[in-house]
Design a protein around this motif. Sequence first.
Motif, PDB file in Angstrom:
ATOM      1  N   PHE A   1      -0.227   1.398 -79.278  1.00 14.51           N
ATOM      2  CA  PHE A   1      -1.200   2.492 -79.424  1.00 14.51           C
ATOM      3  C   PHE A   1      -2.365   2.056 -80.303  1.00 14.51           C
ATOM      4  CE2 PHE A   1       3.160   4.179 -79.425  1.00 14.51           C
ATOM      5  CZ  PHE A   1       3.154   4.922 -78.252  1.00 14.51           C
ATOM      6  N   ASP A   2      -3.509   2.701 -80.076  1.00 14.02           N
ATOM      7  CA  ASP A   2      -4.603   2.560 -81.031  1.00 14.02           C
ATOM      8  C   ASP A   2      -4.255   3.346 -82.291  1.00 14.02           C
ATOM      9  OD1 ASP A   2      -6.307   0.958 -79.481  1.00 14.02           O
ATOM     10  OD2 ASP A   2      -6.990   2.721 -78.342  1.00 14.02           O
TER      11      ASP A   2
ATOM     12  N   ASN B   1      -3.880   5.937 -84.951  1.00 13.49           N
ATOM     13  CA  ASN B   1      -3.957   7.393 -84.960  1.00 13.49           C
ATOM     14  C   ASN B   1      -3.942   8.008 -83.556  1.00 13.49           C
ATOM     15  OD1 ASN B   1      -3.905   9.639 -86.642  1.00 13.49           O
ATOM     16  ND2 ASN B   1      -6.115   9.999 -86.467  1.00 13.49           N
ATOM     17  N   LYS B   2      -3.498   7.245 -82.538  1.00 13.64           N
ATOM     18  CA  LYS B   2      -3.439   7.738 -81.168  1.00 13.64           C
ATOM     19  C   LYS B   2      -1.994   7.677 -80.667  1.00 13.64           C
ATOM     20  CE  LYS B   2      -7.917   8.215 -80.851  1.00 13.64           C
ATOM     21  NZ  LYS B   2      -8.549   9.554 -80.730  1.00 13.64           N
ATOM     22  N   SER B   3      -1.714   8.423 -79.558  1.00 12.94           N
ATOM     23  CA  SER B   3      -0.369   8.423 -78.974  1.00 12.94           C
ATOM     24  C   SER B   3      -0.361   8.074 -77.493  1.00 12.94           C
ATOM     25  CB  SER B   3       0.284   9.801 -79.170  1.00 12.94           C
ATOM     26  OG  SER B   3      -0.474  10.816 -78.527  1.00 12.94           O
ATOM     27  N   SER B   4      -1.520   7.711 -76.966  1.00 14.93           N
ATOM     28  CA  SER B   4      -1.577   7.298 -75.562  1.00 14.93           C
ATOM     29  C   SER B   4      -1.349   5.786 -75.480  1.00 14.93           C
ATOM     30  CB  SER B   4      -2.923   7.674 -74.940  1.00 14.93           C
ATOM     31  OG  SER B   4      -3.995   7.110 -75.676  1.00 14.93           O
TER      32      SER B   4
ATOM     33  N   LYS C   1      -1.522   1.941 -74.657  1.00 12.38           N
ATOM     34  CA  LYS C   1      -2.538   0.963 -74.311  1.00 12.38           C
ATOM     35  C   LYS C   1      -2.065   0.088 -73.157  1.00 12.38           C
ATOM     36  CE  LYS C   1      -3.966  -1.327 -77.862  1.00 12.38           C
ATOM     37  NZ  LYS C   1      -4.055  -1.976 -79.197  1.00 12.38           N
TER      38      LYS C   1
ATOM     39  N   THR D   1       5.521   6.379 -88.385  1.00 13.47           N
ATOM     40  CA  THR D   1       4.118   6.221 -88.801  1.00 13.47           C
ATOM     41  C   THR D   1       4.100   5.597 -90.192  1.00 13.47           C
ATOM     42  OG1 THR D   1       3.980   8.372 -89.902  1.00 13.47           O
ATOM     43  CG2 THR D   1       3.532   8.319 -87.528  1.00 13.47           C
TER      44      THR D   1
ATOM     45  N   LEU E   1       2.863  13.070 -84.837  1.00 10.49           N
ATOM     46  CA  LEU E   1       2.357  11.850 -84.203  1.00 10.49           C
ATOM     47  C   LEU E   1       3.504  10.921 -83.809  1.00 10.49           C
ATOM     48  CD1 LEU E   1      -0.019  10.073 -83.369  1.00 10.49           C
ATOM     49  CD2 LEU E   1      -0.089   9.179 -85.727  1.00 10.49           C
TER      50      LEU E   1
ATOM     51  N   LYS F   1       5.147  12.262 -80.653  1.00  8.93           N
ATOM     52  CA  LYS F   1       4.349  12.033 -79.442  1.00  8.93           C
ATOM     53  C   LYS F   1       4.434  10.576 -78.991  1.00  8.93           C
ATOM     54  CE  LYS F   1       0.900  15.707 -80.107  1.00  8.93           C
ATOM     55  NZ  LYS F   1      -0.544  16.003 -80.339  1.00  8.93           N
ATOM     56  N   ARG F   2       4.416   9.650 -79.951  1.00  8.59           N
ATOM     57  CA  ARG F   2       4.496   8.240 -79.584  1.00  8.59           C
ATOM     58  C   ARG F   2       5.869   7.898 -78.988  1.00  8.59           C
ATOM     59  NH1 ARG F   2       1.313   5.313 -84.688  1.00  8.59           N
ATOM     60  NH2 ARG F   2      -0.781   5.602 -83.815  1.00  8.59           N
TER      61      ARG F   2
ATOM     62  N   THR G   1       5.893   9.235 -75.501  1.00  8.13           N
ATOM     63  CA  THR G   1       5.077   8.418 -74.601  1.00  8.13           C
ATOM     64  C   THR G   1       5.866   7.210 -74.101  1.00  8.13           C
ATOM     65  OG1 THR G   1       3.011   9.087 -75.666  1.00  8.13           O
ATOM     66  CG2 THR G   1       2.989   7.032 -74.419  1.00  8.13           C
TER      67      THR G   1
END
Length: 350
Positions: free
Chosen positions: A231-232, A234-237, A239, A269, A281, A284-285, A288
């Motif tokens: 992930f980038d 602070n993101k959970s989508s 890569k 995190t 967060l 969510k990760r 994903t």
Amino acid sequence: MKKTAIVLAISGLALASAAQAAPQANTFYAGAKAGWASYHDGLTQFERLDGLKTGHQRNSVTYGVFGGYQITDNLAVELGYDDFGRNKVKYKGQTIGKHTAHGTHLTLKASYPVLADLDVYARVGAALVRSDYKTYDDSFVGEGFPGRRGHDLSTSAVFAGGLEYAIMPSLALRVEYQWLNNVGKKSNSLSTDYRPDVGSVTAGLSYRFGQGVAAPEVVTKKFAFSSDVLFDFNKSSLKAGGSEALDGMTTEVANSGLASPNYNVAGYTDRIGSDAYNQKLSEKRAETVANYLVSKGVEQTNVTAVGYGKANPVTGSNCDTVKGRKALIACLAPDRRVEVSVQGAKTVTM
């Protein structure tokens, strides 16, 4: 930070099975054998009968069956039946007398592995042998040798040694030399008691019951991924590079032979941000990653996803003195991770 996956098989109970030739303990086996037998000693007394020069045929075919119980990996008790072959007394190329022997034997069999599938073994015990004697009424021999039959039952010591090779867990080949001491006891007026020894060389096959049973063993594999690879910040989508890292994991698991493995995905995190935000967060990760595994064919019921927020940091106090946000983010990178524990049953042939 260098964006490479930390795909580490931290622990894997990969099991290897080296089959020894001896059967598993507390199992039974049965087999058959055939070969060549030879009578020794006690034959020279027949070289002359009333001045008639005679000869003998000491070699013949032998065969038998056997069965055993494997007490331990290296010790068995074996029971068998053997036709121990026959010896013939001859005059001018024709048989004028014959001794045949057959019976049962009970022995202890000790084996020692010299290679993964090859054992050397020895057997020691006793045989209960029936000896049958026959003389033929041939006119050229004379009236002093009418046709007669007789038999006796006696016990003989058994000594044997050989090699046993496991073709497969349930089937083995053995090559053996066996020696019977003092077979029979025939008294006659020509000389002393006739009590020959019998040696034999045989090859045989044995079938082991209960071998090759598929024994399921629980195997656990653990993988750790740097969150920055998946992930980038602070993101959970996921890569693009993250999907490649997860594909590598699923390929390794598929090649490991695990049946219907369960994937437990844990998201973490770093300590930057509030507890509530980091908890959300991390969840969510983890979700994903779990959803991606399902999209690649993993059964949804075999995947669980849990977020742990900033819990269980791996950096400890290493970053406490770091100044500046960017430097702190870089220092805390190991805490931003996703761990996947894979557990399943692996079939191991014993």
